[in-house]
Design a protein around this motif. Structure first.
Motif, short mmCIF file in Angstrom:
data_model
loop_
_atom_site.label_atom_id
_atom_site.label_comp_id
_atom_site.label_asym_id
_atom_site.label_seq_id
_atom_site.Cartn_x
_atom_site.Cartn_y
_atom_site.Cartn_z
N UNK A 405 -72.86 104.45 16.22
CA UNK A 405 -72.81 103.08 16.09
C UNK A 405 -71.56 102.46 15.59
N UNK A 406 -71.23 101.56 16.04
CA UNK A 406 -69.90 100.77 15.48
C UNK A 406 -70.49 99.44 15.24
N UNK A 407 -70.32 99.05 13.90
CA UNK A 407 -70.83 97.61 13.47
C UNK A 407 -69.36 96.81 13.10
N UNK A 408 -69.56 95.63 13.57
CA UNK A 408 -68.34 94.93 13.06
C UNK A 408 -68.16 94.29 11.80
N UNK A 409 -66.95 94.31 11.20
CA UNK A 409 -66.73 93.71 9.88
C UNK A 409 -65.58 92.88 10.07
N UNK A 410 -65.49 92.24 9.10
CA UNK A 410 -64.15 91.26 8.99
C UNK A 410 -63.79 91.11 7.72
N UNK A 411 -62.38 90.88 7.34
CA UNK A 411 -61.75 90.68 6.10
C UNK A 411 -60.59 89.77 6.33
N UNK A 412 -60.47 88.89 5.03
CA UNK A 412 -59.26 88.06 4.99
C UNK A 412 -58.20 88.62 4.07
N UNK A 413 -56.85 88.85 4.82
CA UNK A 413 -55.79 89.78 4.06
C UNK A 413 -55.45 88.80 3.12
N UNK A 414 -54.79 89.50 2.01
CA UNK A 414 -54.00 88.73 0.68
C UNK A 414 -52.89 87.88 1.49
N UNK A 415 -52.91 86.83 0.94
CA UNK A 415 -51.82 85.98 1.37
C UNK A 415 -51.90 85.11 2.70
N UNK A 416 -53.01 85.41 3.29
CA UNK A 416 -53.34 84.55 4.51
C UNK A 416 -54.28 83.49 4.03
N UNK A 417 -53.77 82.12 4.30
CA UNK A 417 -54.49 80.78 3.87
C UNK A 417 -54.94 80.00 5.10
N UNK A 418 -54.86 80.52 6.41
CA UNK A 418 -55.02 79.74 7.53
C UNK A 418 -56.71 79.91 7.78
N UNK A 419 -57.20 78.61 7.82
CA UNK A 419 -58.72 78.78 7.86
C UNK A 419 -59.17 79.35 9.23
N UNK A 420 -60.13 80.10 8.77
CA UNK A 420 -60.49 81.04 10.26
C UNK A 420 -59.86 82.17 10.58
N UNK A 421 -58.59 82.63 9.87
CA UNK A 421 -57.94 83.67 10.11
C UNK A 421 -58.50 84.93 9.49
N UNK A 422 -58.45 85.95 10.06
CA UNK A 422 -58.82 87.09 9.64
C UNK A 422 -58.46 88.40 10.28
N UNK A 423 -59.01 89.72 9.84
CA UNK A 423 -58.80 90.93 10.44
C UNK A 423 -60.21 91.50 10.91
N UNK A 424 -60.36 91.84 12.11
CA UNK A 424 -61.70 92.28 12.50
C UNK A 424 -61.60 93.93 12.52
N UNK A 425 -62.72 94.48 12.09
CA UNK A 425 -62.62 95.98 12.09
C UNK A 425 -64.07 96.45 12.55
N UNK A 426 -64.20 97.73 13.11
CA UNK A 426 -65.56 98.43 13.30
C UNK A 426 -65.74 99.61 12.24
N UNK A 427 -66.84 99.44 11.93
CA UNK A 427 -67.29 100.52 10.94
C UNK A 427 -67.96 101.61 11.79
N UNK A 428 -67.50 102.90 11.84
CA UNK A 428 -68.06 103.83 12.87
C UNK A 428 -68.77 104.87 11.85
N UNK A 429 -70.19 104.95 12.60
CA UNK A 429 -71.11 105.76 11.78
C UNK A 429 -71.80 106.56 12.77
N UNK A 430 -72.55 107.75 12.36
CA UNK A 430 -73.12 108.59 13.21
C UNK A 430 -74.47 109.23 12.68
#
Length: 500
Positions: A405-430
């Motif tokens: 299973x791969x579940x989606x995550x997101x986080x806002x990096x340090x120093x990024x102030x743009x509203x709505x900006x972020x990094x998408x990740x997937x947590x992979x588990x089995x």
């Protein structure tokens, strides 16, 4: 004996007399309702022919349903005129005019109705054929491979036709040089322009279901719900049903076509609201949606709690942490570490697909954010404006020896102030627990013949089993290119650097 009264040589019906001395010139006026019926019928036919000629010259469909107002009024007026003339006892004439107006409205209306019926049939058939062709293209799409050529071919069909003109779809798949650099460059350009849309496309339930079941995922077009033509564009809505081993999923699929010189360039619109009604699931579908997805989501939330605990301890120190921290449960604030503490201490991070690592600079920024700011990472439905995602449709792979299973995550990096900006990740588990795999395999084996319902069956394992426990999940890695994804721009093609 008096001679019998001679028979008059002219009609003795009472008529309005003319000013002429000769009674044979007496006349009855034409009923104005008859003239009006003929005029309305003639006007309808004239406008219909004029618009038809204009549409033919422009090679556009003639969609002017408002024209039916004229024949309806004309038929009503002609009916009134014929009744008036029949009951006038000869004081009114003009039946032939009323009849002519009647037939102009009836025949013209039937001809135009037949044209609209034929037009709707061709639009329905054309839209359905384009939708089926697009779903065929989805067969080879792997949503977990962000640089796969087939992904771009299918995504290309979801772009507005006026925006597709700047792209050559062949460039995404045709490698004209030995190392394939041109194809990669074309795909990178598409990701740069449409990063949010590509991400949403890859995580759309239709795409994920097709990737999950391939040939076992079938689409049936149920009909055209509505359509309209305006300004060189056709807007249509198809009703369809997606059938998979999980169940039957009613869909509403908006489509649009740019009409130029008689040809229609169709676009399939993927939106968050493609679901037309609640699905009817098989027992296997209830296990996937209610058991696997719910358990995976719970595991992610527990992992994020562990990350918060580690971050708080790093930021404020162990002693202060033990005194209590707002926003965390009391048991955790008291020092109890949730599951997955070993994983969150230093989670492995790879590029999508699990091959290779992100650039060192991005990886260092991620480590800093992971260890220094609590509550930065979250499992969520939305990343910024317009990036809707349904968390109930993770990437799921079920095989004989594991559940991935791969579940989606997101986080806002340090120093990024743009509203709505972020990094998408997937947590992979089995999960490799034989009991879990056995339940899924048994339900999957009968999915083709099982009843499909909107309520959980009474004998479903969901009624007796709790969630898959944390100890049954193994967290493998986080997948992302760690690139900041910007929200769509207010005008023009969506912008932003390529995302995960």
């Amino acid at each position: 004996m008096a001679d019998p009264t001679p028979t008059p040589s002219f009609d003795t019906a009472p008529r309005l007399q003319s000013t002429a001395a000769d009674p044979t010139t007496a006349y009855a006026p034409i009923a104005w309702s008859a003239v009006a019926a003929l005029g309305i019928g003639g006007l309808f036919v004239f406008i219909l022919l004029l618009l038809g000629y204009t549409s033919f010259q422009k090679k556009e469909p003639l969609d002017a349903s408002w024209l039916f107002v004229l024949p309806v009024i004309g038929i009503a007026v002609a009916f009134v005129a014929r009744r008036q003339i029949a009951s006038s006892e000869g004081t009114r004439i003009g039946t032939q005019y009323a009849n002519a107006g009647w037939w102009l409205c009836v025949v013209g209306g039937l001809v135009y109705a037949a044209y609209l019926g034929t037009l709707e049939y061709t639009i329905r058939a054309d839209a359905a054929a384009q939708f089926r062709s697009w779903t065929d293209e989805l067969t080879g799409v792997d949503p977990d491979a962000p640089d796969q050529p087939a992904l771009f071919t299918a995504f290309y069909r979801t772009l507005p036709p006026q925006e597709r003109s700047v792209f050559n779809p062949d460039s995404y798949t045709a490698d004209k040089d030995a190392d394939g650099s041109r194809g990669r460059a074309a795909r990178a350009d598409m990701r740069t322009r449409y990063a949010p849309d590509l991400l949403q496309f890859r995580e759309h339930p239709i795409v994920l279901q097709m990737a999950r079941y391939g040939a076992d995922c079938r689409f049936d077009v149920d009909g055209l719900k509505e359509w309209k033509y305006q300004g060189g564009r056709i807007e249509a809505t198809l009703a369809a049903t997606m059938t998979t081993p999980e169940g039957d999923f009613p869909l509403v699929v908006p489509m649009a076509a740019l009409v130029e010189k008689g040809t229609r360039d169709w676009r399939v619109k993927l939106v968050a609201g493609n679901a037309a009604a609640a699905p009817r699931l098989t027992p296997y579908g209830f296990l996937v949606v209610g058991w696997v997805t719910g358990s995976a989501r719970l595991a992610v939330e527990q992992m994020l709690t562990a990350q918060q605990v580690a971050a708080y301890r790093t930021v404020i120190g162990t002693n202060e942490f033990a005194g209590g921290v707002g926003g965390l449960p009391a048991v955790i604030a008291a020092g109890s570490v949730p599951p997955y503490a070993e994983f969150v201490a230093r989670p492995p991070v790879t590029l999508p697909g699990g091959v290779g690592e992100p650039p060192d600079a991005r990886l260092r920024d991620f480590r800093t954010a992971w260890e220094s700011k609590p509550n930065r990472f979250r499992l969520t439905d939305i990343l910024g404006e317009g990036l809707a995602e349904n968390p109930s449709t993770p990437v799921i792979e079920v095989s004989a020896d594991r559940l991935l299973v791969k579940m989606s995550l997101q986080y806002k990096p340090l120093g990024i102030e743009t509203p709505g900006a972020g990094v998408r990740m997937k947590l992979v588990m089995e999960c490799t627990d034989p009991a879990v795999l056995g339940e899924l395999a048994a339900a999957r084996a009968t999915a083709a013949t099982d009843a499909r319902t909107s309520e959980v069956p009474k004998d479903s394992p969901l009624q007796s089993k709790g969630p898959i426990q944390p100890g049954q999940w193994k967290l493998l890695r986080l997948e992302s290119d760690l690139q900041v994804l910007l929200p769509p721009q207010s005008a023009g093609p969506p912008g932003g650097p390529p995302g995960m």
